[in-house]
Design a protein around this motif. Sequence first.
Motif, short mmCIF file in Angstrom:
data_model
loop_
_atom_site.label_atom_id
_atom_site.label_comp_id
_atom_site.label_asym_id
_atom_site.label_seq_id
_atom_site.Cartn_x
_atom_site.Cartn_y
_atom_site.Cartn_z
N THR A 358 -9.98 10.05 -56.60
CA THR A 358 -8.59 10.33 -56.26
C THR A 358 -7.60 9.24 -56.67
OG1 THR A 358 -8.93 9.39 -54.05
CG2 THR A 358 -9.27 11.76 -54.31
N TRP A 359 -8.01 7.99 -56.68
CA TRP A 359 -7.04 6.94 -56.98
C TRP A 359 -6.41 7.05 -58.38
CZ3 TRP A 359 -7.33 1.38 -54.74
CH2 TRP A 359 -7.33 1.45 -53.35
N PRO A 360 -7.14 7.49 -59.41
CA PRO A 360 -6.45 7.64 -60.71
C PRO A 360 -5.23 8.55 -60.64
CG PRO A 360 -8.82 7.70 -61.03
CD PRO A 360 -8.60 7.70 -59.54
N LEU A 361 -5.32 9.66 -59.92
CA LEU A 361 -4.17 10.56 -59.82
C LEU A 361 -3.00 9.90 -59.11
CD1 LEU A 361 -2.85 13.38 -60.04
CD2 LEU A 361 -3.92 13.92 -57.85
N TYR A 362 -3.26 9.25 -57.98
CA TYR A 362 -2.17 8.64 -57.22
C TYR A 362 -1.51 7.51 -58.00
CZ TYR A 362 -4.47 11.15 -53.41
OH TYR A 362 -5.04 12.12 -52.63
N LEU A 363 -2.29 6.72 -58.70
CA LEU A 363 -1.71 5.62 -59.48
C LEU A 363 -0.90 6.15 -60.66
CD1 LEU A 363 -4.81 3.26 -59.42
CD2 LEU A 363 -2.65 2.88 -58.24
N LEU A 364 -1.35 7.23 -61.29
CA LEU A 364 -0.57 7.82 -62.37
C LEU A 364 0.75 8.40 -61.87
CD1 LEU A 364 -3.27 9.64 -64.53
CD2 LEU A 364 -1.91 7.65 -65.18
N LEU A 365 0.73 9.01 -60.68
CA LEU A 365 1.97 9.58 -60.15
C LEU A 365 2.97 8.50 -59.80
CD1 LEU A 365 0.54 12.45 -57.91
CD2 LEU A 365 1.87 12.68 -60.00
N PRO A 370 8.69 11.34 -62.45
CA PRO A 370 9.67 12.28 -63.02
C PRO A 370 9.03 13.31 -63.94
CG PRO A 370 10.48 10.03 -63.13
CD PRO A 370 9.06 9.94 -62.73
N LEU A 371 8.02 12.90 -64.71
CA LEU A 371 7.36 13.84 -65.61
C LEU A 371 6.62 14.91 -64.82
CD1 LEU A 371 6.91 14.24 -68.67
CD2 LEU A 371 4.78 12.96 -68.41
N TYR A 372 5.99 14.52 -63.72
CA TYR A 372 5.28 15.48 -62.86
C TYR A 372 6.25 16.47 -62.22
CZ TYR A 372 3.41 16.98 -58.32
OH TYR A 372 3.07 17.71 -57.21
N LEU A 373 7.37 16.00 -61.71
CA LEU A 373 8.31 16.89 -61.04
C LEU A 373 9.02 17.83 -62.01
CD1 LEU A 373 9.84 14.27 -58.58
CD2 LEU A 373 8.38 16.19 -57.98
N GLY A 374 9.26 17.37 -63.24
CA GLY A 374 9.88 18.24 -64.23
C GLY A 374 9.03 19.43 -64.60
N ALA A 497 6.27 1.98 -74.87
CA ALA A 497 6.62 3.26 -75.50
C ALA A 497 7.44 4.18 -74.64
CB ALA A 497 5.33 3.97 -75.93
N GLY A 498 7.78 3.83 -73.40
CA GLY A 498 8.59 4.68 -72.56
C GLY A 498 7.76 5.65 -71.74
N THR A 499 8.45 6.64 -71.14
CA THR A 499 7.79 7.59 -70.24
C THR A 499 7.80 9.02 -70.76
OG1 THR A 499 9.86 7.90 -69.02
CG2 THR A 499 8.34 6.21 -68.19
N GLY A 500 7.92 9.18 -72.08
CA GLY A 500 7.91 10.52 -72.65
C GLY A 500 6.55 11.17 -72.56
N PRO A 501 6.49 12.48 -72.82
CA PRO A 501 5.21 13.18 -72.73
C PRO A 501 4.15 12.63 -73.68
CG PRO A 501 7.02 14.74 -72.74
CD PRO A 501 7.60 13.42 -73.05
N ALA A 502 4.53 12.32 -74.92
CA ALA A 502 3.55 11.81 -75.89
C ALA A 502 3.01 10.46 -75.45
CB ALA A 502 4.18 11.71 -77.28
N ALA A 503 3.90 9.56 -75.01
CA ALA A 503 3.45 8.25 -74.55
C ALA A 503 2.58 8.37 -73.31
CB ALA A 503 4.67 7.35 -74.26
#
Length: 603
Positions: A358-365, A370-374, A497-503
């Motif tokens: 579970t920790w990988p998901l929480y740390l990524l969020l 913003p990417l998850y909520l979009g 590289a920022g927070t875009g989908p590709a990055a």
Amino acid sequence: MARGGVAGIAGAGFAAVAGIGVTWLVTRGLGPEQAGAFFAATALFVLIGAVAKLGTQTGLVYWPARLRARGQGHLLGICLRAGLTPVAGVAVVLGAGLLVAAPVLARITAGDAGPDTVAQHTAGLRVLAGFVPLAAFTDAALAAIRGYRRLGPTLVLERAARPLLQLAGIAAATVAAGWLAMPLTAYALAWVLPYLPIAILSGYALHHTHTTTTPRPRRPGPPTPPGPPKIRVIRDQIARVGGAPGDVLPDHGDLGGRRRVEKGVWRAFWGFNWPRAVGSVGQLALQRVDLLLVAGLGGLGAAALYAVAGRFVVLGQLANQGISQSVQPRLAEALATGDRATAKRLYQAATGWLVLATWPLYLLLLTYAPLYLGFFGDAYRDGGPIVAVLAGAMLLSTGCGMVDMVLAMAGRTSWNLANIALALAVTVVLDLALIPSLGALGAAIGLAAAVAVNNVLPLAQVGVALGLHPFGPGTLAAAALAVGCFGVLPRIFVVAAGTGPAAALTAVAVAGVAYLTGVRLLRGPLALDAFRRPRTAAARAVDPHPAPRPGPAPRPGPTPRPGPAPAAGRAEEPAAGMPRPTRTRPPDTELTRPTRTVRSTPN
């Protein structure tokens, strides 16, 4: 146990993904206000279903596992009746109550919504009310099956079939909404209808499991005359070894004796279970009451934002349930027999696997909120602070492991009740104070504070009273690996590289490769060798006393021909080539030494 934990995590992951899919379809098919009404109605349905279960999802695992571990399997039928009968009665009453009180509850949880939305909300609650008994029975029956060490029905029915059917039903309603104006009741019916076939299949699975694994009742033999003193000593010794008189099921003719046994089982079951019955309601209220308070105090739009932002929390909860359901019967047996070393190994291994999953998901969020909520729409992009607060709370919760379940399996259900009551009071007080000014963020802060109370306090109690803690080598290794791969590496990619989908996809791919490599290198401390088919040393360290596997049935051989009966007074001679048995005289003891009879001779 290890393979059951993997299956539990896989099932939890599938159910969580299906739940996120349902959330996405609802937000796409309904507006924010109607979506908030849907989430509030389903939250109220789940909360009422938890009340109807009366906490038996713990007692129906604890008592079957305990009775089987102590060789009292003949009492399992009485135990199941003691748990399931009250659940059925209370669930019917609560379902009828929800049907009658739906207009009042809809007005309370709809906030300042318009009359059309309130009317649809009322109709949705009435649709859900008829399925409360089915939901309560399903959870109780699957819990009882887990008490027999059978995790398959829970994984297949609860973790796979029902979420898949709900996702398919909501998808059909969303597709139909492109041509027809689908009301809120259509979404509610599509979500709740799968409970009907799952309840039927759960009842069949429980009946099959009970009838194929329960031993036949032991019947008392005919009364024995008192006899000499030494005979009474031997009989008392056998009674002490065989168990208390209440462990023997009286004959059908002895109705009074059977009733005394049944009353004793009912009393013991609910004496253990009543604090958990209250505690389970409080535990689920911690997960659902904040959404209802947001809907009532902040409006249905804020409730939809809170539900979307906190949907990932369900993944950690389901993963915890998936692992704990595989560990729970063995932990109950270990604590029932006083084997604290095995209980400690089970607790620490399960916590390490939970952190690893579970920790990988929480740390990524925390990095890509913003990417998850979009993903759910532009109306929900403002929930970044909510995601950050809830992700931090879930890191703490999963790091403590299944601490509340450890307390319950140790018989400290009253402690659990006090902890949950305190945590619920914390979240309600903070929600009432913060939601009017902060909206959904105030509810997130209240939930995070309650999670901290409900994990840190029982963690201290488990450590002091039982000498158990979750921070073994596997837990520490999993935490360090997750933080390094999914906490540090994505931050480096954000700066570069920022927070875009590709990055973000590139960062996740690199972190995933590094994570899997670290898991392979640390498989020893993580006790991952226990997942192999042969029982290695790591598997024996986690579960030293596994359930015996049934061996293959013996092949039928040729029927022996009857030989001549041995002569009277002579022992049967052994077959040719077989060694002649040797006779050994057992040592004389106080209970086996023969008594000599002294004959008096006439003078």
